[in-house]
Design an enzyme around this catalytic site. Structure first.
Site, short mmCIF file in Angstrom:
data_model
loop_
_atom_site.label_atom_id
_atom_site.label_comp_id
_atom_site.label_asym_id
_atom_site.label_seq_id
_atom_site.Cartn_x
_atom_site.Cartn_y
_atom_site.Cartn_z
N GLY A 1 0.83 -1.20 0.00
CA GLY A 1 0.00 0.00 0.00
C GLY A 1 0.86 1.24 0.00
N GLY A 2 2.00 1.15 -0.67
CA GLY A 2 2.99 2.23 -0.62
C GLY A 2 2.62 3.47 -1.40
N ARG A 3 1.51 3.44 -2.15
CA ARG A 3 1.09 4.64 -2.89
C ARG A 3 -0.15 5.26 -2.28
NH1 ARG A 3 4.44 7.38 -5.14
NH2 ARG A 3 3.08 8.14 -6.82
N GLY A 4 -0.53 4.80 -1.11
CA GLY A 4 -1.66 5.40 -0.41
C GLY A 4 -1.23 6.60 0.42
N PHE A 5 -2.18 7.15 1.16
CA PHE A 5 -1.93 8.34 1.96
C PHE A 5 -0.80 8.12 2.95
CE2 PHE A 5 -3.62 10.61 5.93
CZ PHE A 5 -2.84 11.72 5.70
N LYS B 1 -11.52 -4.36 9.49
CA LYS B 1 -10.16 -3.99 9.93
C LYS B 1 -9.83 -4.66 11.26
CE LYS B 1 -6.69 -1.30 8.65
NZ LYS B 1 -6.71 0.13 8.44
#
Length: 585
Positions: A19-23, A168
């Site tokens: 998820g390295g391109r998320g916020f 989650k």
């Protein structure tokens, strides 16, 4: 390929940011690169890495060229793709995925819960030593009760209003349960209300509500506290967690930690600071939580019953619960066990966030510069004085007092059962008794001074008398003028309006004067307030209705008999200027 000397690190280790391109993922990647001791693999769902304009000639672009950063296309539902990204790495940071489909239960489950299972199995297959999962403080919050200084042993709620929080919580439990299996050490971080530059949830949601006019409302009493966490503090906490897992495994492995800015603040004060910084008004109108919640439930029922609704129930439910409940967490465990402390203060974080969202700033045109002082249409209709302040609920206590007094008078004169004259006499008698008794009260009672009524309070000033007489005279003159116009018999439109008004008045009065006055009382204290809140929408509907009526009138006029059309045409012609009438002749 030539490698930049500043990226050379003999003992560089490899880590993966899922998820390295998320916020949060972008912030973590930059922080890992700044440490200059990691080879960073960026894994996300996009087919290829496309840098934003702001990332050109940046630390990330230089690291990609130097080989210290690389990109992997990974769908967490596909274990083979995860294994390909994790192979040879020692640490995995599992961040949020932006494409978890919040409106589809199956897809959300596959991305969040099944994705967590796949990540765990891939870590075990690739002999990864440490897995740090970015969870959320929402996993122990169901919105039914306040959380004050909550600690990590808090149990998961039995039922969540928000589906994503439920999923989650399941993913977090799976990752913590996988600790110390096949040499894998895990821990989870629970940041609370993350905000910062490039935020994709909290700040954009609040700004969208401001643009629609809904951000002027405060849900609840506005005094509830919340913990907010700046994005760089969250990524710093992940670095601290990785180091703690490496050196203090027993006290950290298999556990979850709340991450905050160590400084709770009022939820609505935070929202107000963000909105003010972007040029919008502070929320000022308080709405009861139960009323808002019941409206939300009604909208949910409408959506389920008829299938038409454009709002996301789970998003709104979460926001309303956060907005009305106190939710603060104890930071001692994270501070002692992880060695975490905020590196960016709340004040600095809010400032940086506002600066980064300058593209969402409200345009300050000449009209908007005067927005805060310009009277609304409802204010102008009411004269812009004390009456406007009361009916528009500018001061809630004063408005409520006036409403209560009006209702008591309404009850005294109309609902109590007495005649109007007897009610007036009894009211005057009560006032005389109260005033006479008040005169006997000493000026000081047990040290508390009692303010006496001065004689000037009962004598109207010359200005008040003059204005009252002028008002009565204007009404009399206007009535005489209208009577003369009717007596001349020239204006048929005015005659029809007068007859219609008097007939409707007679109809209402003959039915129930009490009901009419009661409806007027409720209308006065609600209609102007609602109109001010939704002025644009109501004006648009009124304009549409007026155009529709005019079109209907033209259609009916085309089907009227010629004699009647001639009569109406002559009537209109008689009111036109002589020059226009002569030209038409």
């Amino acid at each position: 390929m030539e490698v930049d000397d500043r990226f050379v690190e003999l003992n560089a280790r490899t880590c993966v940011v899922l998820g390295g391109r998320g916020f949060l993922g972008r912030s973590l990647v930059l922080r890992l690169l700044k440490l200059a001791k990691w080879n960073v693999r960026i894994a996300d769902s996009a087919e290829s890495l496309e840098l934003d304009p702001s990332e050109q000639d940046s630390l990330l672009s230089d690291a990609l060229v130097a080989g210290r950063a690389s990109y992997f296309h990974v769908d967490v539902r596909n274990k083979d793709q995860i294994v390909a990204a994790l192979s040879g790495s020692s640490v995995v940071f599992y961040m949020d995925y932006e494409d978890s489909h919040s409106n589809d239960i199956y897809l959300s489950y596959m991305f969040i819960v099944q994705g967590a299972k796949n990540v765990i199995n891939a870590c075990r297959d690739c002999k990864v030593r440490r897995l740090i999962f970015n969870s959320s403080a929402d996993v122990i919050f169901d919105g039914s009760r306040d959380i004050q200084n909550g600690e990590e042993p808090l149990a998961y709620p039995r039922k969540f209003e928000d589906m994503l929080s439920d999923l989650k919580a399941q993913a977090e439990a799976l990752i913590l349960f996988a600790n110390d299996i096949d040499g894998l050490l895990t821990c989870a971080l629970r940041p609370s209300n993350v905000f910062g530059p490039e935020d994709t949830r909290l700040v954009p949601f609040v700004v969208n509500q401001a643009k629609s006019g809904l951000a002027k409302f405060i849900i609840g009493n506005g005094e509830n506290l919340s913990d907010f966490t700046f994005v760089e503090n969250v990524t710093h906490a992940h670095i601290c967690a990785e180091e703690a897992l490496d050196f203090r495994m027993v006290s950290v492995a298999g556990k979850a930690f709340f991450i905050t800015n160590f400084k709770p603040m009022k939820f609505w004060e935070f929202i107000s600071l963000i909105l003010e910084g972007l040029g919008y008004r502070r929320p000022s109108v308080k709405l009861p939580f139960k009323m808002v919640w019941n409206v939300l439930l009604f909208m949910k029922w409408i959506h389920e019953k008829f299938g038409f609704s454009r709002y996301n129930h789970s998003t709104w439910a979460r926001y309303i619960q956060l907005a009305a409940c106190t939710r603060t967490f104890n930071y001692v465990a994270a501070h002692k066990q992880l060695g975490y402390s905020p590196i960016v203060s709340m004040e600095e974080g809010i400032t940086l966030t506002i600066e980064s969202f300058s593209h969402l700033r409200k345009e300050l045109s000449l009209a908007s510069l005067t927005e805060f002082t310009e009277e609304s249409k409802a204010d102008k209709l009411l004269g812009g004085g004390r009456v406007a302040d009361i009916l528009l609920w500018r001061e809630e206590k004063k408005s409520f007092t006036c409403f209560l007094a009006s209702f008591l008078l309404f009850y005294w004169f109309f609902l109590r059962g007495g005649t109007f004259i007897s009610s007036v006499a009894q009211l005057l008698l009560c006032i005389v008794v109260v005033l006479y008794g008040y005169g006997f009260i000493p000026a000081n009672i047990y040290g508390f001074p009692v303010q006496k009524l001065s004689a000037t309070m009962f004598g109207p000033s010359d200005t008040v008398v003059r204005d009252s007489i002028m008002g009565i005279a204007c009404l009399w003159n206007r009535g005489v003028h209208n009577a003369r116009s009717l007596a001349r018999g020239e204006d048929w439109n005015y005659f029809l309006k007068a007859v219609t008004f008097l007939y409707l008045l007679k109809l209402f009065l003959s039915r129930s004067l009490t009901l009419l006055i009661g409806m007027g009382l409720v209308f006065a204290f609600t209609a102007f307030f609602v109109y001010e809140q939704y002025e644009i929408e109501i004006d648009g509907f009124a304009k549409f209705l007026f155009i529709s009526i005019m079109e209907l009138k033209s259609v009916l006029a085309s089907h009227l008999p010629p004699p009647l059309m001639s009569f109406l045409w002559c009537d209109k012609l008689s009111h036109q200027p002589k020059e226009v009438a002569m030209s038409k002749r």
